[in-house]
Design a protein around this motif. Sequence first.
Motif, short mmCIF file in Angstrom:
data_model
loop_
_atom_site.label_atom_id
_atom_site.label_comp_id
_atom_site.label_asym_id
_atom_site.label_seq_id
_atom_site.Cartn_x
_atom_site.Cartn_y
_atom_site.Cartn_z
N SER A 4 -27.72 -14.33 2.18
CA SER A 4 -27.29 -14.38 3.57
C SER A 4 -27.76 -13.15 4.34
O SER A 4 -28.13 -13.25 5.50
N VAL A 8 -30.27 -13.28 7.56
CA VAL A 8 -29.92 -12.65 8.83
C VAL A 8 -31.03 -11.70 9.27
O VAL A 8 -31.43 -11.69 10.43
N GLY A 36 -24.23 -19.05 17.61
CA GLY A 36 -24.14 -18.89 16.16
C GLY A 36 -22.89 -18.14 15.75
O GLY A 36 -22.23 -18.48 14.75
N PHE A 37 -22.53 -17.12 16.52
CA PHE A 37 -21.34 -16.34 16.21
C PHE A 37 -20.08 -17.20 16.30
O PHE A 37 -19.25 -17.18 15.40
N ALA A 40 -19.82 -19.92 13.60
CA ALA A 40 -19.39 -19.41 12.30
C ALA A 40 -17.88 -19.37 12.16
O ALA A 40 -17.36 -19.36 11.04
N SER A 41 -17.16 -19.38 13.27
CA SER A 41 -15.70 -19.33 13.19
C SER A 41 -15.06 -20.71 13.31
O SER A 41 -13.84 -20.82 13.37
N THR A 42 -15.86 -21.76 13.32
CA THR A 42 -15.32 -23.12 13.41
C THR A 42 -15.13 -23.70 12.02
O THR A 42 -15.50 -23.10 11.02
N ALA A 45 -18.30 -24.22 9.55
CA ALA A 45 -18.98 -23.11 8.86
C ALA A 45 -19.12 -23.35 7.35
O ALA A 45 -20.20 -23.12 6.80
N GLN A 49 -22.68 -23.57 5.41
CA GLN A 49 -22.97 -22.63 4.33
C GLN A 49 -23.36 -23.37 3.05
O GLN A 49 -24.31 -22.97 2.37
#
Length: 64
Positions: A4, A8, A36-37, A40-42, A45, A49
């Motif tokens: 990861s 990034v 994207g940020f 990632a919190s939904t 994610a 991943q």
Amino acid sequence: MAISLSVVLLLAIILVVLIRGGSIKAGPAVVAILFGFFLASTGMAPSIQRFLDSIAQTINSISF
């Protein structure tokens, strides 16, 4: 974690090249980063991943 972090870093380098090359302006780049940020919190994610992990494993299993 190593995969990861390298992804990034790779995406950051690509983003810088696109901005400096004029292919993408700073505004849309910021919107893409924020998207994207927040993505990632939904709840999506973990699925994203797992998908990226399976792609990394597939690429890793290819022998030349």
